[in-house]
Design a protein around this motif. Structure first.
Motif, PDB file in Angstrom:
ATOM      1  N   GLU A 141      55.375 -81.515  51.161  1.00  0.00           N
ATOM      2  CA  GLU A 141      55.904 -80.968  52.391  1.00  0.00           C
ATOM      3  C   GLU A 141      56.528 -82.067  53.253  1.00  0.00           C
ATOM      4  N   LEU A 142      55.905 -83.257  53.264  1.00  0.00           N
ATOM      5  CA  LEU A 142      56.476 -84.362  54.033  1.00  0.00           C
ATOM      6  C   LEU A 142      57.843 -84.731  53.484  1.00  0.00           C
ATOM      7  N   GLU A 143      57.951 -84.858  52.180  1.00  0.00           N
ATOM      8  CA  GLU A 143      59.242 -85.219  51.585  1.00  0.00           C
ATOM      9  C   GLU A 143      60.299 -84.162  51.869  1.00  0.00           C
ATOM     10  N   HIS A 144      59.913 -82.894  51.842  1.00  0.00           N
ATOM     11  CA  HIS A 144      60.859 -81.820  52.183  1.00  0.00           C
ATOM     12  C   HIS A 144      61.284 -81.957  53.647  1.00  0.00           C
ATOM     13  N   ALA A 145      60.334 -82.186  54.544  1.00  0.00           N
ATOM     14  CA  ALA A 145      60.645 -82.323  55.969  1.00  0.00           C
ATOM     15  C   ALA A 145      61.578 -83.510  56.214  1.00  0.00           C
ATOM     16  N   LEU A 146      61.422 -84.585  55.436  1.00  0.00           N
ATOM     17  CA  LEU A 146      62.292 -85.751  55.583  1.00  0.00           C
ATOM     18  C   LEU A 146      63.729 -85.461  55.174  1.00  0.00           C
ATOM     19  N   GLN A 147      63.946 -84.390  54.429  1.00  0.00           N
ATOM     20  CA  GLN A 147      65.299 -84.022  54.003  1.00  0.00           C
ATOM     21  C   GLN A 147      65.934 -82.984  54.928  1.00  0.00           C
ATOM     22  N   THR A 148      65.231 -82.599  55.990  1.00  0.00           N
ATOM     23  CA  THR A 148      65.776 -81.666  56.971  1.00  0.00           C
ATOM     24  C   THR A 148      66.278 -82.453  58.171  1.00  0.00           C
ATOM     25  N   ASN A 149      66.610 -81.746  59.239  1.00  0.00           N
ATOM     26  CA  ASN A 149      67.050 -82.428  60.458  1.00  0.00           C
ATOM     27  C   ASN A 149      65.960 -82.435  61.534  1.00  0.00           C
ATOM     28  N   LEU A 150      64.703 -82.226  61.152  1.00  0.00           N
ATOM     29  CA  LEU A 150      63.601 -82.298  62.107  1.00  0.00           C
ATOM     30  C   LEU A 150      63.563 -83.682  62.746  1.00  0.00           C
ATOM     31  N   GLU A 151      63.410 -83.723  64.056  1.00  0.00           N
ATOM     32  CA  GLU A 151      63.349 -85.002  64.749  1.00  0.00           C
ATOM     33  C   GLU A 151      61.939 -85.581  64.748  1.00  0.00           C
ATOM     34  N   VAL A 152      60.920 -84.696  64.721  1.00  0.00           N
ATOM     35  CA  VAL A 152      59.521 -85.112  64.711  1.00  0.00           C
ATOM     36  C   VAL A 152      58.806 -84.394  63.581  1.00  0.00           C
ATOM     37  N   ILE A 153      58.058 -85.156  62.808  1.00  0.00           N
ATOM     38  CA  ILE A 153      57.257 -84.583  61.722  1.00  0.00           C
ATOM     39  C   ILE A 153      55.799 -84.903  62.028  1.00  0.00           C
ATOM     40  N   ASN A 154      54.957 -83.877  62.077  1.00  0.00           N
ATOM     41  CA  ASN A 154      53.527 -84.035  62.341  1.00  0.00           C
ATOM     42  C   ASN A 154      52.744 -83.772  61.061  1.00  0.00           C
ATOM     43  N   LEU A 155      51.967 -84.754  60.615  1.00  0.00           N
ATOM     44  CA  LEU A 155      51.100 -84.528  59.458  1.00  0.00           C
ATOM     45  C   LEU A 155      49.906 -83.696  59.905  1.00  0.00           C
ATOM     46  N   THR A 156      49.504 -82.758  59.065  1.00  0.00           N
ATOM     47  CA  THR A 156      48.369 -81.896  59.405  1.00  0.00           C
ATOM     48  C   THR A 156      47.145 -82.203  58.558  1.00  0.00           C
ATOM     49  N   LYS A 157      47.296 -83.076  57.559  1.00  0.00           N
ATOM     50  CA  LYS A 157      46.148 -83.462  56.739  1.00  0.00           C
ATOM     51  C   LYS A 157      46.478 -84.740  55.981  1.00  0.00           C
ATOM     52  N   SER A 158      45.452 -85.393  55.489  1.00  0.00           N
ATOM     53  CA  SER A 158      45.620 -86.547  54.607  1.00  0.00           C
ATOM     54  C   SER A 158      46.001 -86.046  53.222  1.00  0.00           C
ATOM     55  N   PHE A 159      46.712 -86.890  52.465  1.00  0.00           N
ATOM     56  CA  PHE A 159      47.079 -86.491  51.108  1.00  0.00           C
ATOM     57  C   PHE A 159      47.321 -87.728  50.248  1.00  0.00           C
ATOM     58  N   ALA A 160      47.397 -87.501  48.941  1.00  0.00           N
ATOM     59  CA  ALA A 160      47.682 -88.569  47.984  1.00  0.00           C
ATOM     60  C   ALA A 160      49.050 -88.324  47.362  1.00  0.00           C
ATOM     61  N   THR A 161      49.694 -89.405  46.944  1.00  0.00           N
ATOM     62  CA  THR A 161      50.991 -89.317  46.287  1.00  0.00           C
ATOM     63  C   THR A 161      51.037 -90.317  45.140  1.00  0.00           C
ATOM     64  N   ASP A 162      51.827 -90.008  44.130  1.00  0.00           N
ATOM     65  CA  ASP A 162      51.960 -90.943  43.009  1.00  0.00           C
ATOM     66  C   ASP A 162      53.293 -91.682  43.031  1.00  0.00           C
ATOM     67  N   HIS A 163      54.018 -91.576  44.155  1.00  0.00           N
ATOM     68  CA  HIS A 163      55.279 -92.302  44.293  1.00  0.00           C
ATOM     69  C   HIS A 163      55.531 -92.630  45.768  1.00  0.00           C
ATOM     70  N   VAL A 164      56.406 -93.585  46.006  1.00  0.00           N
ATOM     71  CA  VAL A 164      56.698 -94.035  47.359  1.00  0.00           C
ATOM     72  C   VAL A 164      57.376 -92.921  48.158  1.00  0.00           C
ATOM     73  N   ILE A 165      57.008 -92.795  49.433  1.00  0.00           N
ATOM     74  CA  ILE A 165      57.641 -91.858  50.360  1.00  0.00           C
ATOM     75  C   ILE A 165      58.816 -92.601  50.998  1.00  0.00           C
ATOM     76  N   ILE A 166      60.041 -92.091  50.839  1.00  0.00           N
ATOM     77  CA  ILE A 166      61.243 -92.738  51.354  1.00  0.00           C
ATOM     78  C   ILE A 166      61.683 -92.069  52.655  1.00  0.00           C
ATOM     79  N   VAL A 167      61.840 -92.880  53.698  1.00  0.00           N
ATOM     80  CA  VAL A 167      62.373 -92.410  54.980  1.00  0.00           C
ATOM     81  C   VAL A 167      63.764 -93.010  55.106  1.00  0.00           C
TER      82      VAL A 167
END
Length: 174
Positions: free
Chosen positions: A1-27
């Motif tokens: 969901e974070l990666e999807h939100a980063l591809q939108t035009n949202l100005e603020v992204i709020n995380l609602t929980k901790s999570f794990a990933t197997d690849h780097v999150i690109i901003v």
């Protein structure tokens, strides 16, 4: 969901929980990420610094402007890469539990990239429970004077490399 939100035009992204990933999150765009005291844990193969062939960072801000607040980034070589970007840190940023260090600030190698800027806001707290001479909280790699912080700066901290290290507490070396 974070990666999807980063591809939108949202100005603020709020995380609602901790999570794990197997690849780097690109901003790669202007955004504010409020971690709400949650942690992103990297659980993939660690990068070449750690002897693997995976990612070296949990999150990378590349050629963009971002504000990052109240977040934990752990589980790989480093928590955050500020690469040719302007990043402002607010609240508590926890970069404990990474093999090499917390936050790398560098220019990158592609042509036309600007020097990075990392601004640790007044009142922000950087946490690195395994901070040591070999595990800095922040380091500048190949750039100088790109970090605005009250942390203790050790210039040319790594022999043979153009790197400045920043610490909450200056480590003792034997």
């Amino acid at each position: 969901e974070l990666e999807h939100a980063l591809q939108t035009n949202l100005e603020v992204i709020n995380l609602t929980k901790s999570f794990a990933t197997d690849h780097v999150i690109i901003v790669g765009r202007k955004v504010a990420i409020n971690g709400n005291n949650h942690t992103i844990t990297y659980n993939g193969e660690t990068g070449s610094w750690s002897g693997g062939s995976g990612d070296n960072y949990v999150m990378q801000v590349y050629n963009a402007e971002a504000t990052i607040k109240d977040i934990g980034l752990k589980g790989t070589s480093a928590g955050l890469l500020v690469n040719a970007s302007t990043v402002t840190l607010e609240g508590t940023i926890d970069v404990s539990g990474n093999v090499f260090g917390g936050i790398e600030v560098s220019k990158g190698t592609a042509e036309g990239l600007n020097n990075p800027q990392l601004i640790v806001s007044e009142g922000a707290k950087l946490v690195n429970e395994n901070e040591s001479l070999s595990n800095p909280t922040i380091w500048e790699d190949g750039v100088d004077n790109c970090v605005t912080t009250n942390l203790i700066k050790m210039e040319d901290a790594k022999e043979g490399a153009d790197q400045n290290f920043y610490f909450n507490v200056l480590p003792i070396a034997d």
